[in-house]
Scaffold this motif. Structure first.
Motif, PDB file in Angstrom:
ATOM      1  N   ASP A 120      -9.529   1.117  -1.787  1.00 16.34           N
ATOM      2  CA  ASP A 120     -11.164   1.368  -1.417  1.00 16.34           C
ATOM      3  C   ASP A 120     -11.931   0.153  -2.203  1.00 16.34           C
ATOM      4  O   ASP A 120     -11.304  -0.064  -3.488  1.00 16.34           O
TER       5      ASP A 120
ATOM      6  N   PRO B 166      -3.719   3.366  -5.291  1.00 16.57           N
ATOM      7  CA  PRO B 166      -3.939   3.080  -3.639  1.00 16.57           C
ATOM      8  C   PRO B 166      -4.305   4.718  -2.904  1.00 16.57           C
ATOM      9  O   PRO B 166      -3.925   5.633  -3.278  1.00 16.57           O
TER      10      PRO B 166
ATOM     11  N   GLN C 201      -3.006   0.433   0.470  1.00 17.15           N
ATOM     12  CA  GLN C 201      -4.569   0.068   0.860  1.00 17.15           C
ATOM     13  C   GLN C 201      -5.221   0.601  -0.356  1.00 17.15           C
ATOM     14  O   GLN C 201      -5.073   1.894  -0.839  1.00 17.15           O
TER      15      GLN C 201
ATOM     16  N   GLU D 151      -4.395  -8.452   1.439  1.00 15.71           N
ATOM     17  CA  GLU D 151      -5.311  -8.376   2.820  1.00 15.71           C
ATOM     18  C   GLU D 151      -6.492  -8.164   2.411  1.00 15.71           C
ATOM     19  O   GLU D 151      -6.601  -6.930   1.927  1.00 15.71           O
ATOM     20  N   GLN D 152      -7.539  -8.645   3.223  1.00 17.44           N
ATOM     21  CA  GLN D 152      -9.023  -8.291   3.154  1.00 17.44           C
ATOM     22  C   GLN D 152      -9.160  -7.385   4.462  1.00 17.44           C
ATOM     23  O   GLN D 152      -9.532  -8.048   5.427  1.00 17.44           O
ATOM     24  N   ILE D 153      -9.142  -6.141   4.299  1.00 15.11           N
ATOM     25  CA  ILE D 153      -9.491  -5.512   5.638  1.00 15.11           C
ATOM     26  C   ILE D 153     -10.830  -5.519   5.874  1.00 15.11           C
ATOM     27  O   ILE D 153     -11.263  -5.737   7.128  1.00 15.11           O
TER      28      ILE D 153
ATOM     29  N   ALA E 254     -12.733  -2.404   1.860  1.00 12.89           N
ATOM     30  CA  ALA E 254     -11.383  -1.922   1.883  1.00 12.89           C
ATOM     31  C   ALA E 254     -10.370  -3.247   1.665  1.00 12.89           C
ATOM     32  O   ALA E 254     -10.754  -4.152   2.449  1.00 12.89           O
ATOM     33  N   TRP E 255      -9.201  -3.032   1.114  1.00 11.71           N
ATOM     34  CA  TRP E 255      -8.377  -4.276   0.991  1.00 11.71           C
ATOM     35  C   TRP E 255      -6.878  -3.581   0.848  1.00 11.71           C
ATOM     36  O   TRP E 255      -6.883  -2.299   0.471  1.00 11.71           O
ATOM     37  N   ALA E 256      -5.848  -4.411   1.089  1.00 14.73           N
ATOM     38  CA  ALA E 256      -4.539  -3.906   0.955  1.00 14.73           C
ATOM     39  C   ALA E 256      -3.853  -4.867   0.231  1.00 14.73           C
ATOM     40  O   ALA E 256      -3.899  -6.264   0.084  1.00 14.73           O
TER      41      ALA E 256
ATOM     42  N   THR F 224      -3.590   4.716   0.457  1.00 14.24           N
ATOM     43  CA  THR F 224      -2.491   5.059   1.385  1.00 14.24           C
ATOM     44  C   THR F 224      -1.176   4.041   1.017  1.00 14.24           C
ATOM     45  O   THR F 224      -1.438   3.000   0.560  1.00 14.24           O
TER      46      THR F 224
ATOM     47  N   ARG G  35       2.933  -1.698   1.926  1.00 17.74           N
ATOM     48  CA  ARG G  35       1.485  -2.029   1.816  1.00 17.74           C
ATOM     49  C   ARG G  35       0.506  -0.663   1.460  1.00 17.74           C
ATOM     50  O   ARG G  35       0.729   0.374   1.746  1.00 17.74           O
TER      51      ARG G  35
END
Length: 254
Positions: A90, A74, A88, A42-44, A48-50, A76, A86
């Motif tokens: 930076d 990660p 996350q 996921e591209q937050i 930031a991305w996950a 989190t 999931r």
């Protein structure tokens, strides 16, 4: 005739018994393959991305290696469902990277899902030009073109090894390498307690990490031989590393 009857019955049982035994043996169930490590990305935002991973336990050993960058941990880790997490990170979403976690290694390749209109037009013009050029080349006589040979990756690490073969020095490139007694390993070490796939070496331009692949004899480091935790990347310093009780390893940056 009566004397031969028991012998005939015994002979028939000797022939039929293996067939009946084989018919009642249940074949062993093959082990289930390990779950897929990378489930999605996921591209937050721009910073930031996950990463969605599949692991039966919390993936505290999760690391991401992008090109020419140190390993990224990660920020989190959140549980989504049983066996789904999931993580996350930076920074910007990398286009390609190597992911290690839960004792597995996987390659992450992110493809762009949206293409600008001008890029589609440029691609169409390129296809037309390529077709015209192909027709012209077919009509011309074939000419052999010699391509230059690509030089291999320059090694940046030296491995000083002491095992059953004696003392020797190997040069290693960057990347993820496997060490063990299996001839298919990148770095072959021999010892009475060395597993086929004993450890992973994760080498970058600046740092080196080692991971114990749950080997029976373990991996130790330091003068007091502290045992490393399995499936956990550990930063390698100037101290000696022991694979099992007999093989000594030291990594030196060139």
């Amino acid at each position: 005739m009566r004397r031969r009857t028991p012998l005939l019955v015994l002979l028939i049982l000797l022939i039929i018994w293996p067939v009946l035994t084989a018919a009642h043996i249940i074949p062993p169930t093959p082990p289930a393959p390990p779950p897929r490590l990378i489930l999605g990305v996921e591209q937050i935002s721009a910073t930031a991305w996950a990463l969605l991973v599949g692991c039966s336990s919390p993936p505290h050993d999760l690391r991401v290696w992008a090109e020419e960058a140190p390993p990224q941990l990660p920020q989190t880790i959140t549980a989504l469902a049983p066996g789904r997490w999931r993580a996350q990170f930076d920074g910007a979403l990398p286009s390609s990277a190597i992911v290690y976690g839960c004792g597995q290694r996987a390659a992450l390749v992110v493809a762009s899902t949206t293409t600008p209109l001008w890029l589609n037009s440029l691609f169409g013009l390129g296809m037309v030009a390529a077709a015209l050029l192909g027709v012209r080349l077919i009509r011309r006589p074939h000419r052999v073109v010699t391509r230059p040979t690509l030089s291999p990756t320059t090694p940046v690490w030296q491995a000083h090894i002491t095992d059953e073969q004696g003392d020797r020095i190997l040069t290693l490139p960057t990347g993820m390498l496997t060490a063990g007694s299996d001839p298919a390993c990148h770095m072959i070490v021999l010892g009475s307690d060395i597993a086929l796939r004993h450890a992973h070496l994760m080498l970058t331009e600046e740092q080196a990490h080692i991971v114990d692949l749950a080997s029976p004899s373990g991996i130790f480091c330091g003068p007091v031989r502290r045992r490393l935790r399995p499936h956990t990347p550990t930063l390698v310093g100037d101290e000696d590393i022991w694979l099992g009780a007999t093989v000594r390893l030291r990594l030196v940056k060139i």
